[in-house]
Design an enzyme around this catalytic site. Structure first.
Site, PDB file in Angstrom:
ATOM      1  N   CYS A  88       0.792  -1.209  -0.040  1.00 45.01           N
ATOM      2  CA  CYS A  88      -0.206   0.029   0.092  1.00 45.01           C
ATOM      3  C   CYS A  88       0.798   1.295  -0.020  1.00 45.01           C
ATOM      4  O   CYS A  88       0.296   2.406  -0.280  1.00 45.01           O
ATOM      5  CB  CYS A  88      -0.899   0.089   1.379  1.00 45.01           C
ATOM      6  SG  CYS A  88      -1.913  -1.586   1.570  1.00 45.01           S
ATOM      7  N   HIS A 337      -9.279   3.302  -1.273  1.00 51.43           N
ATOM      8  CA  HIS A 337      -7.974   2.806  -1.444  1.00 51.43           C
ATOM      9  C   HIS A 337      -7.529   1.762  -2.488  1.00 51.43           C
ATOM     10  O   HIS A 337      -7.325   0.664  -2.343  1.00 51.43           O
ATOM     11  CB  HIS A 337      -7.685   2.067  -0.026  1.00 51.43           C
ATOM     12  CG  HIS A 337      -6.342   1.683   0.310  1.00 51.43           C
ATOM     13  ND1 HIS A 337      -5.057   2.157  -0.267  1.00 51.43           N
ATOM     14  CD2 HIS A 337      -5.784   0.760   1.079  1.00 51.43           C
ATOM     15  CE1 HIS A 337      -3.855   1.749   0.062  1.00 51.43           C
ATOM     16  NE2 HIS A 337      -4.363   0.675   0.922  1.00 51.43           N
TER      17      HIS A 337
HETATM   18  N1  COA Z   1     -16.931   1.405   4.569  1.00 51.88           N
HETATM   19  C1  COA Z   1     -18.313   1.586   4.325  1.00 51.88           C
HETATM   20  N2  COA Z   1     -18.956   0.960   3.609  1.00 51.88           N
HETATM   21  C2  COA Z   1     -18.512   0.002   2.886  1.00 51.88           C
HETATM   22  C3  COA Z   1     -17.051  -0.517   2.636  1.00 51.88           C
HETATM   23  C4  COA Z   1     -16.354   0.475   3.687  1.00 51.88           C
HETATM   24  N3  COA Z   1     -15.121  -0.020   3.990  1.00 51.88           N
HETATM   25  N4  COA Z   1     -17.120  -1.457   2.222  1.00 51.88           N
HETATM   26  C5  COA Z   1     -18.293  -1.811   1.664  1.00 51.88           C
HETATM   27  N5  COA Z   1     -18.988  -1.034   2.288  1.00 51.88           N
HETATM   28  C6  COA Z   1     -20.695  -0.946   1.720  1.00 51.88           C
HETATM   29  C7  COA Z   1     -20.810  -1.213   0.208  1.00 51.88           C
HETATM   30  O1  COA Z   1     -20.954   0.025  -0.199  1.00 51.88           O
HETATM   31  C8  COA Z   1     -22.067  -1.856   0.271  1.00 51.88           C
HETATM   32  O2  COA Z   1     -23.132  -1.001   0.544  1.00 51.88           O
HETATM   33  P1  COA Z   1     -24.479  -0.946  -0.309  1.00 51.88           P
HETATM   34  O3  COA Z   1     -25.202  -2.378   0.180  1.00 51.88           O
HETATM   35  O4  COA Z   1     -25.389   0.100   0.293  1.00 51.88           O
HETATM   36  O5  COA Z   1     -24.361  -1.218  -1.812  1.00 51.88           O
HETATM   37  C9  COA Z   1     -21.961  -2.750   1.373  1.00 51.88           C
HETATM   38  O6  COA Z   1     -21.159  -2.113   2.393  1.00 51.88           O
HETATM   39  C10 COA Z   1     -21.656  -4.084   1.312  1.00 51.88           C
HETATM   40  O7  COA Z   1     -20.561  -4.200   0.083  1.00 51.88           O
HETATM   41  P2  COA Z   1     -19.505  -5.352  -0.127  1.00 51.88           P
HETATM   42  O8  COA Z   1     -18.389  -4.924  -1.328  1.00 51.88           O
HETATM   43  O9  COA Z   1     -20.207  -6.442  -0.193  1.00 51.88           O
HETATM   44  O10 COA Z   1     -18.756  -5.482   1.237  1.00 51.88           O
HETATM   45  P3  COA Z   1     -17.709  -6.755   1.582  1.00 51.88           P
HETATM   46  O11 COA Z   1     -18.342  -7.374   2.705  1.00 51.88           O
HETATM   47  O12 COA Z   1     -17.450  -7.383   0.307  1.00 51.88           O
HETATM   48  O13 COA Z   1     -16.340  -5.805   2.017  1.00 51.88           O
HETATM   49  C11 COA Z   1     -14.697  -5.163   3.600  1.00 51.88           C
HETATM   50  C12 COA Z   1     -16.316  -5.288   3.131  1.00 51.88           C
HETATM   51  C13 COA Z   1     -14.659  -4.164   4.605  1.00 51.88           C
HETATM   52  C14 COA Z   1     -14.505  -6.604   4.070  1.00 51.88           C
HETATM   53  C15 COA Z   1     -13.891  -4.733   2.491  1.00 51.88           C
HETATM   54  O14 COA Z   1     -14.346  -3.540   1.843  1.00 51.88           O
HETATM   55  C16 COA Z   1     -12.518  -4.748   2.784  1.00 51.88           C
HETATM   56  O15 COA Z   1     -11.776  -5.884   2.641  1.00 51.88           O
HETATM   57  N6  COA Z   1     -11.561  -3.618   3.084  1.00 51.88           N
HETATM   58  C17 COA Z   1     -10.249  -3.735   3.424  1.00 51.88           C
HETATM   59  C18 COA Z   1      -9.649  -3.791   2.150  1.00 51.88           C
HETATM   60  C19 COA Z   1      -8.031  -3.782   2.692  1.00 51.88           C
HETATM   61  O16 COA Z   1      -7.489  -4.657   3.527  1.00 51.88           O
HETATM   62  N7  COA Z   1      -7.117  -3.023   2.048  1.00 51.88           N
HETATM   63  C20 COA Z   1      -5.864  -3.166   2.153  1.00 51.88           C
HETATM   64  C21 COA Z   1      -5.496  -2.049   3.659  1.00 51.88           C
HETATM   65  S1  COA Z   1      -3.963  -2.580   4.463  1.00 51.88           S
END
Ligand code: COA
Length: 389
Positions: A88, A337
């Site tokens: 990242c 991100h």
């Molecule tokens: N913050 C707020 N809302 C979020 C979100 C977040 N980070 N991620 C997804 N959403 C929302 C989506 O918009 C969607 O909303 P909707 O139903 O109104 O359309 C809902 O949550 C479901 O989205 P989805 O894509 O199915 O979520 P998910 O469960 O597959 O993923 C996380 C959620 C948090 C697990 C994912 O965003 C993630 O893995 N984030 C971290 C990424 C990471 O590790 N990056 C490297 C960092 S070091």
């Protein structure tokens, strides 16, 4: 006085961040076209001498030699080009190499491109990419994700300094509020502390709203030698400090779970000999991949005493309009991100802010800024200091 500037940003471009229909080539092209168009005195693409591409996986279909594709899309096939990868923090390290390229006198003008296309990469492959950016032997193979590592950090932080839930929620509320003002942000939707605190659990104590999303996007910077910068623009943004650090890849090897020592080392190097100190910084762009990361950043970078970042955040000081705005573009939390694009995007925001071009999210008459970009759970970090022309 401090040392003279090492480099100058003379143009910058940025696509939207989010789940985008465009493929990676198109995202690169759009960001570079915008960067070129932003140079107010004009720039001939032929005068770009080198390209640094920051990407973790280039959409997953071109893992090797992707820098040459970026050169093609920049309209300069044949340009010396290299891909920079530090998870990242790839963007921050690509910028650091660009700074060195011009500060050393090797080049007059270089291009930095940050890109990630994540949302159409199948889940298992995306999980694998992120997994192998942390420790494989002790973490990934044991099932620990980045959310899991930062969850451990948040739990340890609470054990050492007391309840942290409210402060974590405030980081998310603030960054979502800032994201509403950024037309390029992945989320342009405000949330309340109650919504954040009641969000679906991801890795205790972190919930959905404590996490950055999975995003697509690209950003680009034109970086010039300071003494030629005014050929391109009357208002260059100078890079006056560049620092980097690293730490053990596996968190179990580190001396603490409530510090990221790579960030501390990077900040120390960036401020060494810089023309201003922390007290004179007008805004910060910090790596808030998870809400706890923003609190750690404030402490690691020396803007808060240990254990004090929650209080600082809850005081409103880090909001737009506060004493030290943090992540006015929405941060990773709300802006999104796209891994390789993030460090480049942070510098793009500073470029706008220090030229007074950030619109509704403009930080007053900002003159000095800091960017902070972390690799994974803190194995690498890059910090840059900027001042307006
Ligand atoms: N913050 C707020 N809302 C979020 C979100 C977040 N980070 N991620 C997804 N959403 C929302 C989506 O918009 C969607 O909303 P909707 O139903 O109104 O359309 C809902 O949550 C479901 O989205 P989805 O894509 O199915 O979520 P998910 O469960 O597959 O993923 C996380 C959620 C948090 C697990 C994912 O965003 C993630 O893995 N984030 C971290 C990424 C990471 O590790 N990056 C490297 C960092 S070091």
């Amino acid at each position: 006085m401090g040392r003279p500037p090492r480099a100058a940003i003379v143009g910058a471009g940025h696509t939207r961040f989010g789940a985008l229909p465009e493929g990676p080539r198109r995202l690169v092209r759009d960001a570079v076209d915008q960067a070129v168009a932003s140079v107010d005195r004009g720039v001939d693409r032929e005068s770009i001498q080198e390209l640094f591409l920051s990407t973790l996986g280039f959409s997953g279909w071109q893992l090797g030699n992707a820098a040459s594709i970026a050169a093609e899309e920049a309209g300069r096939p044949g340009l010396p080009a290299v891909r920079v990868e530090n998870a990242c923090a790839s963007g921050g390290f690509a910028l650091r190499l660009a700074v060195d390229a011009v500060a050393s006198g090797r080049q007059d003008l270089v291009l930095v491109v940050g890109l990630e296309k994540m949302t159409d990469v199948p889940h298992p492959r995306r999980r694998y990419w992120l997994g192998v950016s942390g420790d494989t032997e002790w973490e990934r193979l044991a099932g620990l994700t980045f959310a899991g590592v930062y969850g451990l950090m948040a739990a340890r932080y609470a054990a050492e300094y007391g309840p942290v839930r409210e402060a974590l929620s405030e980081v998310a509320v603030k960054n979502h509020a800032h994201g509403v003002l950024n037309p390029n942000a992945h989320f342009q939707k405000a949330v309340t502390r109650e919504q954040v605190s009641a969000g679906p659990p991801v890795a205790a104590p972190l919930g959905l709203y404590d996490c950055c999303p999975v995003s697509d996007g690209a950003a680009a910077l034109l970086v010039a030698r300071p003494d030629v910068a005014r050929r391109f623009t009357d208002s260059p943004v100078y890079i006056v400090g560049s620092g980097a650090g690293s730490d053990h890849l596996a968190v179990q090897e580190r001396s603490s779970l409530t510090r990221i020592d790579a960030s501390r080392a990077a900040a120390e190097e960036a401020f060494r000999g810089a023309p201003f100190d922390r007290k004179r910084v007008d805004l910060l762009e910090v790596h808030d991949c998870f809400t706890i990361a923003e609190l750690l950043a404030l402490e690691d970078l020396g803007f808060s005493p240990r254990g004090g970042a929650g209080k600082l955040t809850l005081s409103g000081a880090t909001r737009l309009g506060g004493r030290l705005p943090v992540n006015p573009d929405g941060g990773l939390k709300a802006k999104g991100h796209p891994i390789g694009a993030t460090g480049v995007s942070q510098a793009y925001e500073v470029f706008l802010q220090l030229r007074g071009q950030a619109g509704a999210r403009q930080v007053g008459d900002a003159q000095r800024a800091l960017t902070h970009n972390v690799g994974g759970s803190g194995a690498t970090a890059a910090v840059h200091l900027f001042s307006g022309g």
